[in-house]
Scaffold this motif. Sequence first.
Motif, PDB file in Angstrom:
ATOM      1  N   GLN A   9       0.853  -1.187   0.000  1.00  0.00           N
ATOM      2  CA  GLN A   9       0.000   0.000   0.000  1.00  0.00           C
ATOM      3  C   GLN A   9       0.892   1.241   0.000  1.00  0.00           C
ATOM      4  O   GLN A   9       2.019   1.209   0.477  1.00  0.00           O
ATOM      5  CB  GLN A   9      -0.919   0.008   1.227  1.00  0.00           C
ATOM      6  CG  GLN A   9      -1.710  -1.258   1.423  1.00  0.00           C
ATOM      7  CD  GLN A   9      -2.542  -1.639   0.218  1.00  0.00           C
ATOM      8  OE1 GLN A   9      -3.132  -0.782  -0.427  1.00  0.00           O
ATOM      9  NE2 GLN A   9      -2.579  -2.915  -0.110  1.00  0.00           N
ATOM     10  N   LEU A  11       2.122   4.702   1.286  1.00  0.00           N
ATOM     11  CA  LEU A  11       2.195   5.589   2.442  1.00  0.00           C
ATOM     12  C   LEU A  11       2.915   6.856   2.001  1.00  0.00           C
ATOM     13  O   LEU A  11       4.053   6.786   1.526  1.00  0.00           O
ATOM     14  CB  LEU A  11       2.951   4.937   3.602  1.00  0.00           C
ATOM     15  CG  LEU A  11       3.351   5.856   4.760  1.00  0.00           C
ATOM     16  CD1 LEU A  11       2.108   6.421   5.454  1.00  0.00           C
ATOM     17  CD2 LEU A  11       4.226   5.127   5.758  1.00  0.00           C
ATOM     18  N   GLU A  49       0.090  -3.752   4.307  1.00  0.00           N
ATOM     19  CA  GLU A  49      -0.983  -3.329   5.209  1.00  0.00           C
ATOM     20  C   GLU A  49      -0.636  -3.745   6.639  1.00  0.00           C
ATOM     21  O   GLU A  49      -0.055  -4.800   6.867  1.00  0.00           O
ATOM     22  CB  GLU A  49      -2.280  -4.017   4.751  1.00  0.00           C
ATOM     23  CG  GLU A  49      -3.519  -3.526   5.418  1.00  0.00           C
ATOM     24  CD  GLU A  49      -4.779  -4.155   4.820  1.00  0.00           C
ATOM     25  OE1 GLU A  49      -5.840  -3.899   5.385  1.00  0.00           O
ATOM     26  OE2 GLU A  49      -4.690  -4.888   3.826  1.00  0.00           O
ATOM     27  N   GLU A  70      -1.809   3.353  11.015  1.00  0.00           N
ATOM     28  CA  GLU A  70      -2.459   2.187  10.410  1.00  0.00           C
ATOM     29  C   GLU A  70      -2.461   2.336   8.893  1.00  0.00           C
ATOM     30  O   GLU A  70      -2.946   3.325   8.352  1.00  0.00           O
ATOM     31  CB  GLU A  70      -3.892   2.054  10.919  1.00  0.00           C
ATOM     32  CG  GLU A  70      -4.583   0.822  10.366  1.00  0.00           C
ATOM     33  CD  GLU A  70      -6.001   0.662  10.866  1.00  0.00           C
ATOM     34  OE1 GLU A  70      -6.623  -0.349  10.522  1.00  0.00           O
ATOM     35  OE2 GLU A  70      -6.487   1.547  11.601  1.00  0.00           O
ATOM     36  N   ILE A  71      -1.908   1.332   8.217  1.00  0.00           N
ATOM     37  CA  ILE A  71      -1.857   1.313   6.757  1.00  0.00           C
ATOM     38  C   ILE A  71      -2.987   0.408   6.273  1.00  0.00           C
ATOM     39  O   ILE A  71      -3.028  -0.774   6.630  1.00  0.00           O
ATOM     40  CB  ILE A  71      -0.497   0.791   6.245  1.00  0.00           C
ATOM     41  CG1 ILE A  71       0.661   1.585   6.860  1.00  0.00           C
ATOM     42  CG2 ILE A  71      -0.447   0.803   4.726  1.00  0.00           C
ATOM     43  CD1 ILE A  71       0.647   3.063   6.574  1.00  0.00           C
ATOM     44  N   GLN A  72      -3.911   0.970   5.488  1.00  0.00           N
ATOM     45  CA  GLN A  72      -5.063   0.227   4.995  1.00  0.00           C
ATOM     46  C   GLN A  72      -4.988   0.059   3.489  1.00  0.00           C
ATOM     47  O   GLN A  72      -4.381   0.866   2.791  1.00  0.00           O
ATOM     48  CB  GLN A  72      -6.359   0.955   5.359  1.00  0.00           C
ATOM     49  CG  GLN A  72      -6.595   1.075   6.841  1.00  0.00           C
ATOM     50  CD  GLN A  72      -7.838   1.892   7.161  1.00  0.00           C
ATOM     51  OE1 GLN A  72      -8.328   2.640   6.324  1.00  0.00           O
ATOM     52  NE2 GLN A  72      -8.326   1.755   8.385  1.00  0.00           N
ATOM     53  N   ASN A  77      -2.578   6.192   2.148  1.00  0.00           N
ATOM     54  CA  ASN A  77      -2.378   6.515   3.557  1.00  0.00           C
ATOM     55  C   ASN A  77      -1.407   7.689   3.643  1.00  0.00           C
ATOM     56  O   ASN A  77      -0.299   7.618   3.128  1.00  0.00           O
ATOM     57  CB  ASN A  77      -1.810   5.297   4.278  1.00  0.00           C
ATOM     58  CG  ASN A  77      -2.728   4.102   4.143  1.00  0.00           C
ATOM     59  OD1 ASN A  77      -3.660   3.951   4.902  1.00  0.00           O
ATOM     60  ND2 ASN A  77      -2.480   3.245   3.148  1.00  0.00           N
ATOM     61  N   GLN A 142      -2.673  11.768  10.746  1.00  0.00           N
ATOM     62  CA  GLN A 142      -2.835  10.711   9.753  1.00  0.00           C
ATOM     63  C   GLN A 142      -4.221  10.827   9.135  1.00  0.00           C
ATOM     64  O   GLN A 142      -5.210  11.049   9.833  1.00  0.00           O
ATOM     65  CB  GLN A 142      -2.675   9.333  10.381  1.00  0.00           C
ATOM     66  CG  GLN A 142      -2.849   8.227   9.372  1.00  0.00           C
ATOM     67  CD  GLN A 142      -2.816   6.836   9.989  1.00  0.00           C
ATOM     68  OE1 GLN A 142      -2.803   6.678  11.187  1.00  0.00           O
ATOM     69  NE2 GLN A 142      -2.821   5.840   9.149  1.00  0.00           N
ATOM     70  N   LYS A 144      -6.616   9.494   5.310  1.00  0.00           N
ATOM     71  CA  LYS A 144      -6.698   8.624   4.137  1.00  0.00           C
ATOM     72  C   LYS A 144      -7.225   9.433   2.954  1.00  0.00           C
ATOM     73  O   LYS A 144      -8.103  10.258   3.114  1.00  0.00           O
ATOM     74  CB  LYS A 144      -7.643   7.436   4.379  1.00  0.00           C
ATOM     75  CG  LYS A 144      -7.456   6.719   5.686  1.00  0.00           C
ATOM     76  CD  LYS A 144      -6.167   5.986   5.743  1.00  0.00           C
ATOM     77  CE  LYS A 144      -6.079   5.197   7.049  1.00  0.00           C
ATOM     78  NZ  LYS A 144      -4.752   4.884   7.429  1.00  0.00           N
TER      79      LYS A 144
END
Length: 148
Positions: A9, A11, A49, A70-72, A77, A142, A144
């Motif tokens: 993912q 970032l 993730e 938190e990486i989704q 992110n 943070q 999204k």
Amino acid sequence: MEEKQVEYQKLTIVKESSKLMAKLPNRIFINGRFVGIMQQKSVSIMIPEGIYNIMIQSPFPFLYVTDEVEIQAGVENVVSFRNRERIWDWLFTIDLVLWIAGFFFTLPYPWDMVYEISTNVFLGLWLIYEFCIRKKYYRIVQYKRLRD
């Protein structure tokens, strides 16, 4: 035996800085491991993730912040950070201008003494403030973003 494919993912780490502040590089750590030196305003990293501890460190190792991120999947992110010194930046700029002006003219007594005392008190307060916030030097946010 089936091998599980890891999806990475995006970032993005964004540095928000005052126009008055020098553009200094920052060291980035993820889960305690050094990732690299951030010299631009924004960098992107591909990462699996999960939940990670991100540490952003100034060029002076005792000024840093650590936060859980938190990486989704399915989103970009973003972690943005800035230092907590906007007011101090303005005060230092004013003090620097007054210090340089002191080479060209002299304040009359007692204003020269008032300036010297106030600038030294100001420096002392700033050093105490830096020591108190050294582990929370930056403010991290943070969020999204939907991917394009």
